[in-house]
Design a protein around this motif. Structure first.
Motif, PDB file in Angstrom:
ATOM      1  N   PHE A 192       0.810  -1.219   0.000  1.00  0.00           N
ATOM      2  CA  PHE A 192       0.000   0.000   0.000  1.00  0.00           C
ATOM      3  C   PHE A 192       0.846   1.273   0.000  1.00  0.00           C
ATOM      4  O   PHE A 192       0.701   2.143   0.862  1.00  0.00           O
ATOM      5  N   CYS A 193       1.752   1.374  -0.961  1.00  0.00           N
ATOM      6  CA  CYS A 193       2.470   2.634  -1.158  1.00  0.00           C
ATOM      7  C   CYS A 193       1.442   3.715  -1.509  1.00  0.00           C
ATOM      8  O   CYS A 193       0.436   3.441  -2.172  1.00  0.00           O
ATOM      9  N   ALA A 194       1.686   4.936  -1.068  1.00  0.00           N
ATOM     10  CA  ALA A 194       0.664   5.981  -1.120  1.00  0.00           C
ATOM     11  C   ALA A 194       0.249   6.374  -2.529  1.00  0.00           C
ATOM     12  O   ALA A 194      -0.842   6.918  -2.730  1.00  0.00           O
ATOM     13  N   TYR A 195       1.098   6.083  -3.522  1.00  0.00           N
ATOM     14  CA  TYR A 195       0.836   6.504  -4.899  1.00  0.00           C
ATOM     15  C   TYR A 195       0.298   5.369  -5.768  1.00  0.00           C
ATOM     16  O   TYR A 195      -0.048   5.585  -6.926  1.00  0.00           O
ATOM     17  N   CYS A 196       0.217   4.149  -5.238  1.00  0.00           N
ATOM     18  CA  CYS A 196       0.074   2.959  -6.079  1.00  0.00           C
ATOM     19  C   CYS A 196      -1.295   2.302  -5.952  1.00  0.00           C
ATOM     20  O   CYS A 196      -1.806   2.098  -4.838  1.00  0.00           O
ATOM     21  N   VAL A 197      -1.862   1.922  -7.106  1.00  0.00           N
ATOM     22  CA  VAL A 197      -3.180   1.279  -7.141  1.00  0.00           C
ATOM     23  C   VAL A 197      -3.093  -0.254  -7.188  1.00  0.00           C
ATOM     24  O   VAL A 197      -4.123  -0.928  -7.139  1.00  0.00           O
ATOM     25  N   TYR A 216      -5.110  -2.584  -4.887  1.00  0.00           N
ATOM     26  CA  TYR A 216      -6.551  -2.516  -5.106  1.00  0.00           C
ATOM     27  C   TYR A 216      -6.968  -3.227  -6.394  1.00  0.00           C
ATOM     28  O   TYR A 216      -8.107  -3.707  -6.496  1.00  0.00           O
ATOM     29  N   ARG A 225      -3.875   8.863  -8.764  1.00  0.00           N
ATOM     30  CA  ARG A 225      -4.653   7.671  -9.056  1.00  0.00           C
ATOM     31  C   ARG A 225      -5.773   7.556  -8.028  1.00  0.00           C
ATOM     32  O   ARG A 225      -5.545   7.692  -6.815  1.00  0.00           O
ATOM     33  N   THR A 250      -5.949   6.045  -3.964  1.00  0.00           N
ATOM     34  CA  THR A 250      -4.665   6.015  -3.253  1.00  0.00           C
ATOM     35  C   THR A 250      -4.602   7.116  -2.189  1.00  0.00           C
ATOM     36  O   THR A 250      -5.283   8.140  -2.279  1.00  0.00           O
TER      37      THR A 250
END
Length: 439
Positions: A161-166, A169, A340, A343
Motif C-alpha cells: 500500500f504505497c501511497a501513490y500505487c493502485v 486494489y 490515481r 490512493t
C-alpha cells in the motif's frame, strides 16, 4: 471452418505481457490464431495498465481506434483486460458503448467462456471480482518456436500500500503459486529449449511469505538452479525493505542467477519516502546497495524514481539527485507523479505543478543518461558472456543477446548461435546497447 484471428495489444509491465501470453494460449485452444494485423482480427483484447495516468490515457486512445474498426466489421469483439478494466468496470462500458468485454485481473481463466457467450448471444460482460485464490495465476504458456527466454509468474498482488500505487486494489493481496507448480513449469520450458527464465511478481521477495512450511524466494531460486537446461535466472520486481541477506548472498553463490537487480527507490528524500509509505530510509537503501556490490562487485542495479510527489520541495528533489550521483544506477525508469483514484496520495496537500514536475524529470533523465553511458563505456575492451536471443532488429546479419548484467549486445553471427552463451569482446558502447565481436 474459417480461421478466427486474435489481436492483443499490451500496455504495461512484464506482468501484463505475461498475462497477454496466457490469454493467447487460452484462446488458441478455442481456435483463435494470433495476428499482428489489427484489421484482420475477429477478437481484439486490450490488456491494460493503470499505474500512471499516461498509460490510462493510451487505453482510451486505442479503444477509439478499435471502435472505428467495428463500424466496418460488426461481428468484431472488443475486450479490455488488466488494471484499467479492474478499476473502471461497468464505467468502461459507459465510456465505450461498443465494448463487449471488461475482464478483471483475477479472471483471465474465464476468457474462453466469456468469448463463447458473447459470440452466441451478443451479451456484454463485465467481470472484475477479486478472489482469494486466482486460477489464472498458474496458466502455463508455451514460448514461440525458437524463443530461448520466458516469463514465469511466481506470485501476484501486493500488501504494501504505497501511497501513490493502485496495485493492491487492482491486483489484490499477495498470492503465491506452489513451488512445485513453478518448478514443473520451468522444467517443461527447459525441455522445449528455453535457456533463461524471468520470475515475475509485484514483490518477488515476499514469495510464499505467508505459506506454512515454504522455503521462500531464496529456496525457490536454489531449486531452479538445479534444473538442467536452464542457464540463467532473472527476477523482477523487488521491494527494498524485503531484500534479505540470503538473497544478497545468492548473487555470489548461485551460478545461474544473473548479476542484475531492479530495486525501485522512488525518492532520495527520507521525508518523501515516509509520505510514500515505502517503509525504508535512504540510509537503508544505500546499505542494501553497498551489500549487493560487496557480494557481487559487477552487479548491475536499476531502479524507479517518481518526481513531483505531493510535498516534494526543491531540497527533496536535490536529495534524489545526490543519491543518484552516489549510487550511479545502470539505468532508471523515471516518471512524473500522477494522481490515481483510491490512493492515499490523492488526499495529500502541496501538489507540485506540472511545469515543475516536467523540469525535474528533464534534469533527472539527463543525469541518468550520463550515468548509463558511463556504465556502458566501462565495458569497452572487456569480454562478456552473452546469451544470444535472436537476430538484431537493425541488421539481419547480426545477432543480439544480453549480458548477465542485462546489457543488450549486437554482434555479427549466425542463427545457429541462438540459445548459446558465447564470449563477446565489447568494442563500442552506446546509450542503449553495446557493439561487440564474438571471440
Amino acid at each position: 471452418m474459417d480461421k478466427k484471428y486474435l489481436y492483443i495489444s499490451t500496455i504495461g509491465c512484464q506482468m501484463n505481457v505475461h498475462d497477454s501470453e496466457q490469454m493467447a494460449a487460452l484462446m488458441e485452444k478455442e481456435g483463435y490464431v494470433g495476428t499482428k494485423d489489427v484489421n484482420q482480427a475477429d477478437l481484439i483484447i486490450l490488456n491494460t495498465c493503470s499505474i500512471r495516468e499516461k498509460a490510462a490515457q493510451k487505453v482510451m486512445s486505442s479503444l477509439g481506434r478499435f471502435r472505428r474498426l467495428k463500424e466496418k466489421k460488426t461481428n468484431l469483439i472488443i475486450g479490455v483486460s488488466g488494471c484499467v478494466a479492474q478499476q473502471l468496470g461497468d464505467r468502461l462500458l459507459m465510456k465505450v458503448p461498443d465494448l463487449d468485454l471488461v475482464l478483471g485481473t483475477h479472471n483471465i481463466h474465464r476468457l474462453p467462456e466469456f468469448i463463447a457467450e458473447i459470440e452466441k448471444t451478443g451479451t456484454k460482460i463485465v467481470e472484475t471480482s477479486l478472489s482469494e485464490e486466482t486460477p489464472s495465476l498458474g496458466i502455463v504458456t508455451l514460448p514461440q518456436i525458437g524463443q530461448v527466454t520466458a516469463f514465469v509468474t511466481i506470485m501476484q498482488g501486493c500488501n504494501n500500500f504505497c501511497a501513490y500505487c493502485v496495485v493492491p486494489y487492482l491486483r489484490g493481496r499477495e498470492e503465491s503459486r506452489t513451488q512445485e507448480d513453478i518448478l514443473n513449469e520451468i522444467r517443461n520450458l527447459a525441455g522445449i529449449g528455453v535457456k533463461e527464465v524471468t520470475l515475475l511478481g509485484q514483490n518477488v521477495n515476499s514469495y510464499a511469505r505467508s505459506t506454512k512450511g515454504a522455503s521462500g524466494f531464496v529456496g525457490l531460486l536454489n531449486e531452479i538452479e538445479k534444473i538442467e537446461g536452464i542457464k540463467r535466472i532473472r527476477f523482477t520486481t523487488s521491494h527494498p525493505k524485503d531484500i534479505s541477506e540470503s538473497l544478497i548472498a545468492g548473487f555470489a553463490g548461485l551460478s545461474k542467477l544473473c548479476k542484475h537487480i531492479h530495486l525501485p527507490v522512488q525518492s532520495g528524500s527520507d521525508r518523501i519516502l515516509s509520505l510514500m509509505n515505502r517503509k525504508y530510509t535512504k540510509f537503508d537503501y544505500l546499505a542494501k546497495v553497498a551489500n549487493l556490490r560487496k557480494s557481487c562487485p559487477d552487479i548491475s542495479i536499476t531502479s524507479d524514481v517518481i518526481v513531483g510527489f505531493p510535498g516534494e520541495t526543491d531540497g527533496d528533489f536535490q536529495e534524489t539527485i545526490d543519491m543518484m550521483n552516489e549510487i550511479r544506477f545502470d539505468n532508471l525508469f523515471s516518471f512524473k507523479y500522477s494522481e490515481r483514484q483510491g490512493t492515499a496520495a490523492l488526499k495529500m496537500n502541496s501538489k507540485v505543478s506540472e511545469p515543475v514536475k516536467m523540469e525535474r524529470l528533464r534534469i533527472l533523465q539527463a543525469l541518468q543518461e550520463e550515468h548509463t553511458l558511463e556504465k556502458n563505456k566501462a565495458l569497452e575492451g572487456r569480454r562478456e558472456e552473452v546469451l544470444v536471443e535472436g537476430f538484431s532488429k537493425n541488421c539481419r546479419e547480426d545477432v543480439m543477446g544480453r549480458t548477465s548484467t542485462n546489457k543488450i549486445v549486437n554482434f555479427a553471427g549466425h542463427g545457429n548461435l541462438i540459445g548459446e552463451i558465447v564470449p563477446v569482446y565489447i568494442k563500442e558502447a552506446y546509450l542503449h546497447s553495446l557493439r561487440g565481436e564474438m571471440l
